[in-house]
Design a protein around this motif. Structure first.
Motif, mmCIF file in Angstrom:
data_model
loop_
_atom_site.group_PDB
_atom_site.id
_atom_site.type_symbol
_atom_site.label_atom_id
_atom_site.label_comp_id
_atom_site.label_asym_id
_atom_site.label_seq_id
_atom_site.Cartn_x
_atom_site.Cartn_y
_atom_site.Cartn_z
ATOM 1 N N VAL A 154 0.854 -1.182 0.000
ATOM 2 C CA VAL A 154 0.000 0.000 0.000
ATOM 3 C C VAL A 154 0.887 1.227 0.000
ATOM 4 N N GLU A 155 0.707 2.063 -0.989
ATOM 5 C CA GLU A 155 1.475 3.289 -1.061
ATOM 6 C C GLU A 155 0.750 4.398 -0.315
ATOM 7 N N ASP A 156 1.519 5.213 0.343
ATOM 8 C CA ASP A 156 0.955 6.281 1.162
ATOM 9 C C ASP A 156 0.790 7.538 0.319
ATOM 10 N N ASN A 157 -0.116 7.445 -0.663
ATOM 11 C CA ASN A 157 -0.413 8.592 -1.525
ATOM 12 C C ASN A 157 -1.903 8.875 -1.436
ATOM 13 N N SER A 158 -2.252 10.030 -1.048
ATOM 14 C CA SER A 158 -3.657 10.387 -0.913
ATOM 15 C C SER A 158 -4.219 10.836 -2.256
ATOM 16 N N ALA A 159 -5.561 10.853 -2.333
ATOM 17 C CA ALA A 159 -6.212 11.304 -3.566
ATOM 18 C C ALA A 159 -5.941 12.773 -3.823
ATOM 19 N N VAL A 160 -5.818 13.556 -2.742
ATOM 20 C CA VAL A 160 -5.556 14.983 -2.914
ATOM 21 C C VAL A 160 -4.197 15.203 -3.561
ATOM 22 N N GLU A 161 -3.180 14.417 -3.143
ATOM 23 C CA GLU A 161 -1.862 14.539 -3.741
ATOM 24 C C GLU A 161 -1.896 14.167 -5.215
ATOM 25 N N SER A 162 -2.676 13.136 -5.567
ATOM 26 C CA SER A 162 -2.783 12.740 -6.964
ATOM 27 C C SER A 162 -3.423 13.841 -7.799
ATOM 28 N N VAL A 163 -4.459 14.490 -7.246
ATOM 29 C CA VAL A 163 -5.111 15.574 -7.974
ATOM 30 C C VAL A 163 -4.143 16.734 -8.197
ATOM 31 N N PHE A 164 -3.406 17.095 -7.156
ATOM 32 C CA PHE A 164 -2.450 18.189 -7.289
ATOM 33 C C PHE A 164 -1.323 17.839 -8.272
ATOM 34 N N TYR A 165 -1.040 16.558 -8.405
ATOM 35 C CA TYR A 165 0.034 16.147 -9.311
ATOM 36 C C TYR A 165 -0.428 16.153 -10.766
ATOM 37 N N PHE A 166 -1.644 15.636 -11.008
ATOM 38 C CA PHE A 166 -2.106 15.478 -12.383
ATOM 39 C C PHE A 166 -2.845 16.699 -12.916
ATOM 40 N N ALA A 167 -3.400 17.540 -12.056
ATOM 41 C CA ALA A 167 -4.184 18.683 -12.533
ATOM 42 C C ALA A 167 -3.367 19.645 -13.398
ATOM 43 N N PRO A 168 -2.154 20.054 -13.001
ATOM 44 C CA PRO A 168 -1.397 20.964 -13.882
ATOM 45 C C PRO A 168 -1.086 20.359 -15.238
ATOM 46 N N ALA A 169 -0.713 19.066 -15.265
ATOM 47 C CA ALA A 169 -0.420 18.421 -16.549
ATOM 48 C C ALA A 169 -1.663 18.351 -17.424
ATOM 49 N N PHE A 170 -2.812 18.054 -16.805
ATOM 50 C CA PHE A 170 -4.059 17.978 -17.581
ATOM 51 C C PHE A 170 -4.437 19.343 -18.150
ATOM 52 N N MET A 171 -4.340 20.385 -17.329
ATOM 53 C CA MET A 171 -4.671 21.721 -17.814
ATOM 54 C C MET A 171 -3.705 22.162 -18.915
ATOM 55 N N ALA A 172 -2.440 21.787 -18.791
ATOM 56 C CA ALA A 172 -1.478 22.127 -19.841
ATOM 57 C C ALA A 172 -1.850 21.442 -21.157
ATOM 58 N N GLN A 173 -2.300 20.202 -21.087
ATOM 59 C CA GLN A 173 -2.707 19.496 -22.307
ATOM 60 C C GLN A 173 -3.971 20.114 -22.903
ATOM 61 N N VAL A 174 -4.902 20.545 -22.048
ATOM 62 C CA VAL A 174 -6.116 21.203 -22.552
ATOM 63 C C VAL A 174 -5.754 22.503 -23.274
ATOM 64 N N ILE A 175 -4.879 23.296 -22.670
ATOM 65 C CA ILE A 175 -4.468 24.557 -23.297
ATOM 66 C C ILE A 175 -3.738 24.282 -24.609
ATOM 67 N N LEU A 176 -2.860 23.277 -24.604
ATOM 68 C CA LEU A 176 -2.145 22.921 -25.830
ATOM 69 C C LEU A 176 -3.112 22.452 -26.917
ATOM 70 N N PHE A 177 -4.140 21.693 -26.530
ATOM 71 C CA PHE A 177 -5.138 21.233 -27.502
ATOM 72 C C PHE A 177 -5.887 22.416 -28.120
ATOM 73 N N LEU A 178 -6.358 23.341 -27.288
ATOM 74 C CA LEU A 178 -7.116 24.481 -27.802
ATOM 75 C C LEU A 178 -6.242 25.383 -28.671
ATOM 76 N N ALA A 179 -4.997 25.608 -28.245
ATOM 77 C CA ALA A 179 -4.092 26.433 -29.052
ATOM 78 C C ALA A 179 -3.780 25.759 -30.383
ATOM 79 N N SER A 180 -3.551 24.439 -30.353
ATOM 80 C CA SER A 180 -3.276 23.713 -31.603
ATOM 81 C C SER A 180 -4.485 23.730 -32.523
ATOM 82 N N LEU A 181 -5.670 23.600 -31.940
ATOM 83 C CA LEU A 181 -6.887 23.643 -32.749
ATOM 84 C C LEU A 181 -7.043 25.002 -33.422
#
Length: 375
Positions: A154-181
């Protein structure tokens, strides 16, 4: 110094000529080079997923908006305004659809404990079967000399830490998608003219221009047709679920339409959801199985009759190649890969068709089937 440079240049040209002759004469070498290039390309796409996936998705989605952008340009609307308007329209559509998902989906998430308890109740009747399977598994472990213990870490990683880790990368991909479009819609004609400069003869330019027009026409036709078909399937599922008295019929209709973009896998996930809905709303085996069976019937009608009739033979792809493409791109890029798999397969088939048979390049787009990928 000049003589040495000439000798070096001559030696280099001789080496290039030798490599070229080897590639042409030895099929094993050609196959090996193709395999190595495919492995290198796959590794590059995997490593650069954060960049390549949103850009590729923007190109596929952008083909839907290319015809209206070109029409607006012919009417005198500035390119930046028409491209920006299409991107804004797409954002409004996505936000509206997301808002329609959130409220009913949150209500069904609250029902997960009820669904799980009913599933456990249904599995009680299968207790004897599972006990037999467990006994057989224990016998196999004893036969190969392994113990029955299972180690769980069992890894000691909370859901909040996962959200904080993946949210910036996801938003960067969304911005890159809209700019590319936006830039794809803005610079589409410029990209076509730049591609024409790659060839100096008229025949080569004609093939390049035909490839661009054919790919744009087929992709836009495919995506628009599939979108209309999926919307019709979603409306049918919502109507039937409403007639059956299933709560939140609009949610299940929208889920059916969205998941149907990912061939095979999307409908399979939808069947599992309908089974969960049946467990939550039904009290008898027939009532539990009615939602998934009704959805399977509607999906069968759509896949076997509606889609072939709408798209026709010119858009019919080999089912085995479609399955392999979806499996590969989902493994590589996840849900984005599942969405772009069939359009990319259609692009590859169109390019191979034009390269292998350039004489058909002058034929109308609608009369040229994807010969290398037909079933």
């Amino acid at each position: 110094m000049t003589a040495q440079a000439d000798r070096d240049a001559t030696a280099g040209e001789g080496a290039v000529t030798t490599v070229t002759e080897t590639l042409r004469s030895d099929p094993i070498v050609r196959i090996s080079v193709v395999i190595l290039c495919a492995i290198a390309l796959t590794a590059a796409l995997d490593i650069g997923q954060v960049i390549f996936a949103p850009v590729c998705l923007s190109i596929v989605v952008g083909t839907i908006f290319v015809p209206p952008v070109e029409r607006l340009s012919r009417l005198g609307v500035p390119d930046w305004l028409s491209a920006g308007g299409m991107v804004l329209l797409f954002i409004v559509f996505i936000l509206t659809a997301g808002a329609a998902f959130i409220v009913p989906l949150s209500d069904w998430l609250d029902r997960l404990p009820l669904i799980w308890s009913r599933l456990q109740a249904q599995l009680i009747s299968w207790q004897g079967f599972f006990s037999s399977v467990a006994s057989l598994q224990e016998d196999l472990r004893n036969a190969v000399g392994q113990n029955g213990g299972m180690q769980v870490s069992v890894e000691d990683n909370s859901a909040v830490e996962s959200v904080f880790y993946f949210a910036p990368a996801f938003m960067a991909q969304v911005i890159l998608f809209l700019a590319s479009l936006y830039f794809f819609l803005l610079t589409g004609p410029h990209l076509r003219r730049a591609a024409l400069q790659l060839s100096s003869d008229g025949e080569g330019r004609r093939c390049i221009l035909t490839a661009f027009r054919t790919i744009e026409s087929r992709l836009s036709t495919y995506l628009i047709s599939i979108s209309l078909i999926n919307a019709g399937l979603g409306a049918a599922v919502a109507l039937v679920m409403w007639l059956l008295g299933v709560p939140s019929p609009l949610l299940w209709g929208m889920m059916a339409g969205v998941l149907n973009y990912v061939v095979y896998i999307g409908p399979a996930l939808m069947v599992l959801m309908m089974c969960a809905v049946g467990l939550a709303t039904g009290n008898t085996p027939l009532a539990i199985l009615t939602p998934p069976l009704v959805y399977l019937a509607l999906n069968l009608i759509e896949a076997q009759f509606v889609t072939p009739t709408v798209l026709g033979r010119t858009m019919t792809l080999n089912p085995f190649l479609v399955f392999l493409a979806i499996a590969f791109w989902i493994w590589l890029w996840g849900p984005v890969g599942g969405f772009v798999a069939v359009p990319l397969l259609l692009v590859v088939g169109t390019v191979l068709e034009i390269v292998n048979d350039p004489t058909d390049a002058a034929l109308p787009v609608s009369s040229r089937p994807v010969t290398g990928f037909r079933s």
